[in-house]
Design an enzyme around this catalytic site. Structure first.
Site, PDB file in Angstrom:
ATOM      1  N   LYS A 197      -2.884   5.363  -5.321  1.00 25.33           N
ATOM      2  CA  LYS A 197      -1.584   5.561  -4.683  1.00 25.33           C
ATOM      3  C   LYS A 197      -1.631   6.780  -3.739  1.00 25.33           C
ATOM      4  O   LYS A 197      -2.653   7.453  -3.642  1.00 25.33           O
ATOM      5  CB  LYS A 197      -0.499   5.684  -5.753  1.00 25.33           C
ATOM      6  CG  LYS A 197      -0.359   4.406  -6.618  1.00 25.33           C
ATOM      7  CD  LYS A 197       0.155   3.221  -5.840  1.00 25.33           C
ATOM      8  CE  LYS A 197       0.117   1.844  -6.432  1.00 25.33           C
ATOM      9  NZ  LYS A 197       0.228   1.576  -7.817  1.00 25.33           N
TER      10      LYS A 197
HETATM   11  C1  LIG Z   1       0.700   0.505  -8.873  1.00 25.82           C
HETATM   12  C2  LIG Z   1       1.958  -0.278  -9.006  1.00 25.82           C
HETATM   13  C3  LIG Z   1       2.739  -0.278 -10.169  1.00 25.82           C
HETATM   14  C4  LIG Z   1       2.260   0.318 -11.455  1.00 25.82           C
HETATM   15  O1  LIG Z   1       1.941   1.632 -11.361  1.00 25.82           O
HETATM   16  P1  LIG Z   1       1.172   2.327 -12.604  1.00 25.82           P
HETATM   17  O2  LIG Z   1       1.396   3.782 -12.369  1.00 25.82           O
HETATM   18  O3  LIG Z   1      -0.257   1.909 -12.501  1.00 25.82           O
HETATM   19  O4  LIG Z   1       1.812   1.835 -13.850  1.00 25.82           O
HETATM   20  C5  LIG Z   1       3.951  -0.916 -10.173  1.00 25.82           C
HETATM   21  N1  LIG Z   1       4.395  -1.562  -9.080  1.00 25.82           N
HETATM   22  C6  LIG Z   1       3.673  -1.617  -7.951  1.00 25.82           C
HETATM   23  C7  LIG Z   1       4.244  -2.338  -6.770  1.00 25.82           C
HETATM   24  C8  LIG Z   1       2.430  -0.999  -7.877  1.00 25.82           C
HETATM   25  O5  LIG Z   1       1.701  -1.077  -6.755  1.00 25.82           O
END
Ligand SMILES: *Cc1c(COP(=O)(O)O)cnc(C)c1O
Length: 395
Positions: A197
């Site tokens: 992210k």
């Molecule tokens: C990465 C992601 C999540 C989950 O995030 P985590 O921190 O890995 O639980 C949820 N929704 C979207 C759209 C994502 O890209």
């Protein structure tokens, strides 16, 4: 990346992955400091990260609840707004399964809807059409870091008495109508600090809300349903060892080791964002005239986080999507696909009897889209490698 096709040859070195974290000496020193401090789980650094996050979003009154993933944050938000068996929650089919699975954790049902083909974000008109007497909430996703149509979604929610929980996993920092995502006045907004992210704590997330009761519930449920407030009603003097369990909570707290990363990642978030935007701009310029539909930008005056740079092959392209990904891989370039839509996965398909024809826009986009490498540490030479390869394959 492409599990259906085993790689026939090993990729050229150096391989350029689709995403890489950008962690520097500040983060490393802070983690070392945490390890030496003796306090490695949730403590002063998690608290500081929460305060810094509210300040970053520009609203010190926001309640920020640090958690060990965005999935945990979404689960806590839905639990706190009272989602329960018999309820329906509307979300987009064009997302990661975490957005929807949390609804099932609570025994409620997911109503998937199709997207706006321009932005690949949830289509508000389809949200409104999907509302039934059982509908309790809407979960918009700011796909790729471009805000969903929040004015319309919030208006629909207001008119129908629904809650809104934003999946902002891609949206740090993103703005909508000049306002930063997280401050739009939905019931809760959840950010992700997963490894790929825009900022990362390895694993981690942040639940953000203006609703004090919601934040209080999420704080209790984040750590086993432990409350010390209950004791305070009987005496002002709470022994340090005493606590009460007020609900069967979860184990969703963020460690200070992770928060140590987050504190410094957050300080760099603006710089990361401008590097990402510059790379997106270079891609846009290089891909003019190719058989590609380029990603939707934010409306004028708004900010796109550029978590992902997603192109769609047009029908006159001489390669299929799968062939393009394979050819880029052979050139040492990693790509990804965001997403295999939820309606296509066995669990969701079978649970709700879904067919691709019900989601023609998401299906059409899915079959043609590729996420190209995009991360703040990419050099101009890395970007050039990608644009040269795409131009030679599609030009
Ligand atoms: C990465 C992601 C999540 C989950 O995030 P985590 O921190 O890995 O639980 C949820 N929704 C979207 C759209 C994502 O890209």
């Amino acid at each position: 990346m492409n599990p259906s096709k085993p790689a026939v040859s090993s990729p050229p070195v150096p391989f350029l992955p689709f995403a890489l974290p950008d962690i520097g000496d500040d983060e490393i020193a802070e983690v070392v400091d945490t390890l030496r401090s003796g306090w490695v789980t949730t403590g002063p650094k998690a608290k500081r990260f929460e305060a810094d996050f509210a300040a970053f979003l520009g609203d010190p009154q926001l309640h920020c609840v640090a958690v060990n993933s965005a999935t945990a944050g979404l689960h806590l938000a839905l639990e706190a707004i009272g989602i329960a068996p018999g309820d329906e929650v509307i979300t987009t089919t064009h997302t990661f399964t975490a957005t929807a699975e949390v609804v099932r954790y609570l025994g409620a049902d997911v109503k998937l809807v199709d997207i706006d083909p321009a932005t690949l974000n949830i289509d508000p008109a389809l949200v409104e059409a999907a509302i039934t007497p059982r509908t309790k909430a809407i979960i918009p996703v700011h796909y790729a870091g471009r805000a969903a149509d929040m004015p319309r979604i919030l208006d629909i929610a207001r008119r129908h008495g629904l809650k809104v929980v934003e999946d902002a996993a891609h949206a740090l920092p993103t703005t909508c109508g000049g306002q930063v995502i997280g401050t739009l006045g939905s019931d809760a907004t959840v950010f992700s600090f997963y490894a790929n992210k825009t900022i990362t704590t390895g694993e981690g997330g942040m639940l953000v809300t203006r609703n004090e009761a919601l934040a209080a519930r999420a704080r209790v449920m984040r750590l086993h349903g432990i409350s010390r407030d209950a004791f305070d009603r009987f005496t002002a003097k709470v022994p340090s060892w005493y606590y009460e369990i007020v609900a069967p909570g979860f184990k969703y707290n963020l460690t200070d080791i992770a928060a140590a990363l987050g504190i410094h990642q957050l300080r760099k978030a603006r710089a990361f964002a401008s590097r990402r935007a510059a790379i997106a701009h270079q891609y846009d310029k290089a891909f003019v005239g190719l058989p590609l539909q380029l990603p939707a930008h934010a409306p004028l005056g708004d900010e796109h986080s550029w978590h992902l740079y997603v192109v769609r092959l047009t029908d006159d392209a001489r390669l299929t999507r799968d062939a393009l990904i394979e050819a880029l891989y052979e050139r040492g370039l990693g790509c990804s696909v965001h997403y295999v839509p939820l309606h296509q996965h066995p669990y969701w398909r079978e649970r709700y009897g879904l067919r691709p024809e019900q989601f023609p826009r998401s299906q059409h986009a899915y079959e043609r889209l590729v996420s190209l490498p995009l991360f703040s540490r990419m050099t101009d030479a890395d970007v050039q490698r990608v644009t040269d390869a795409v131009q030679s394959l599609l030009g």
